[in-house]
Design a protein around this motif. Structure first.
Motif, short mmCIF file in Angstrom:
data_model
loop_
_atom_site.label_atom_id
_atom_site.label_comp_id
_atom_site.label_asym_id
_atom_site.label_seq_id
_atom_site.Cartn_x
_atom_site.Cartn_y
_atom_site.Cartn_z
N ARG A 3 37.44 25.88 42.34
CA ARG A 3 39.75 25.81 41.81
C ARG A 3 39.49 27.80 41.52
O ARG A 3 40.80 27.62 41.33
CB ARG A 3 39.69 24.77 40.93
CG ARG A 3 39.43 23.39 41.70
CD ARG A 3 40.60 22.81 40.25
NE ARG A 3 41.89 23.32 40.40
CZ ARG A 3 42.46 22.74 38.84
NH1 ARG A 3 42.19 21.35 38.44
NH2 ARG A 3 43.49 22.63 38.98
N TRP A 4 37.81 27.99 42.03
CA TRP A 4 38.38 29.56 41.14
C TRP A 4 39.14 30.31 42.42
O TRP A 4 39.55 30.21 43.92
CB TRP A 4 37.01 30.17 41.29
CG TRP A 4 36.83 31.03 40.87
CD1 TRP A 4 37.68 32.05 39.40
CD2 TRP A 4 36.90 32.53 41.65
NE1 TRP A 4 37.46 33.41 39.48
CE2 TRP A 4 37.19 34.04 41.11
CE3 TRP A 4 37.06 32.62 42.93
CZ2 TRP A 4 37.23 35.31 41.47
CZ3 TRP A 4 36.74 33.76 43.23
CH2 TRP A 4 37.04 35.41 42.86
N ARG A 5 40.75 30.94 41.86
CA ARG A 5 41.28 31.55 42.59
C ARG A 5 40.70 33.76 42.07
O ARG A 5 40.65 34.16 40.93
CB ARG A 5 42.58 31.51 42.61
CG ARG A 5 42.76 30.39 43.48
CD ARG A 5 44.72 30.17 43.33
NE ARG A 5 44.06 28.56 44.00
CZ ARG A 5 44.36 27.82 43.23
NH1 ARG A 5 44.28 27.29 42.26
NH2 ARG A 5 45.16 26.44 44.41
N PRO A 6 40.68 34.05 43.36
CA PRO A 6 40.37 35.81 43.05
C PRO A 6 41.53 35.95 41.50
O PRO A 6 42.46 35.58 42.38
CB PRO A 6 40.35 36.73 44.00
CG PRO A 6 41.03 35.53 45.22
CD PRO A 6 40.32 34.27 44.47
N PRO A 7 41.48 37.46 41.01
CA PRO A 7 43.16 37.52 40.48
C PRO A 7 43.96 38.05 40.87
O PRO A 7 43.64 38.69 42.10
CB PRO A 7 42.17 38.92 39.19
CG PRO A 7 40.66 38.70 39.54
CD PRO A 7 40.61 37.59 40.48
N SER A 8 45.86 38.19 40.15
CA SER A 8 45.98 38.76 41.48
C SER A 8 46.16 40.23 41.72
O SER A 8 45.34 40.57 40.03
CB SER A 8 47.47 38.01 41.44
OG SER A 8 48.31 38.64 40.02
N PRO A 9 46.34 40.84 42.19
CA PRO A 9 46.31 42.47 42.09
C PRO A 9 46.58 43.38 41.01
O PRO A 9 49.23 42.04 40.75
CB PRO A 9 47.00 43.14 43.13
CG PRO A 9 47.16 41.97 44.12
CD PRO A 9 47.52 40.41 43.42
N ARG A 10 46.88 43.35 40.26
CA ARG A 10 47.83 44.77 39.20
C ARG A 10 49.34 44.85 39.75
O ARG A 10 49.12 46.00 40.83
CB ARG A 10 47.55 46.04 38.45
CG ARG A 10 46.21 44.96 37.57
CD ARG A 10 45.48 46.46 36.43
NE ARG A 10 44.70 45.86 35.60
CZ ARG A 10 45.30 45.16 34.24
NH1 ARG A 10 46.82 45.56 34.26
NH2 ARG A 10 44.36 44.89 33.87
#
Length: 164
Positions: A3-10
């Motif tokens: 369920r891991w998703r990369p963090p959204s860009p700043r």
């Protein structure tokens, strides 16, 4: 499957002067609201059994939400750059600009490019990080922009650029 998703860009650290004032006012109001909720929470806790006390459970949840927003604002406000001055060339689209666009059907729409913390679709305020704003930046009147939308590639002509 994870369920891991990369963090959204700043998001960009820019905000208008009005937007900064609104966030600071919200921060002050949250501290006042937090004091009220804390008093109600203490009164609910004094009533006894907390496991079945709906008032206590509700106030704890409300306090968590207030604290979450307070943490966000206290972290975000110092990191923001307030853009208060107008650009030298007001013919081009930069941060804070009101841009009027015309599509192929002749319908006009107006957008304002603002920071990620002050977007408001009802008023036509779009984030500087949005695909539309990225396509508009540094363009002038009568230039055409193209943006990928869910239905495909859409084109608009810039009709007007103004700053207030």
């Amino acid at each position: 499957m994870s369920r891991w998703r990369p963090p959204s860009p700043r998001s960009s650290p820019y905000i208008t002067a009005d937007g900064a004032r609104r966030l600071e006012a919200e921060l002050r109001q949250l501290w006042v609201r937090r004091a009220e909720v804390t008093q109600h929470l203490a009164a609910a806790a004094a009533e006894g059994d907390r496991s079945e006390n709906a008032e206590y459970i509700y106030r704890k949840k409300e306090l968590r939400e207030i604290d979450r927003r307070l943490r966000y604002l206290q972290k975000r406000l110092p990191a923001l750059t307030v853009v208060g001055e107008l650009p030298g060339n007001r013919e081009r689209v930069f941060f804070g600009a009101w841009v009027t666009l015309e599509d192929a059907a002749g319908e006009e729409s107006t957008f304002r490019i603002v920071g990620a913390d002050e977007i408001d679709p009802q008023q036509g305020w779009i984030s500087i990080d949005s695909p539309m704003a990225k396509a508009l930046l540094k363009k002038t009147i009568d230039e055409e922009i193209q943006v990928v939308v869910p239905s495909g590639l859409a084109s608009w002509f810039i009709v007007d650029v103004r700053y207030e």
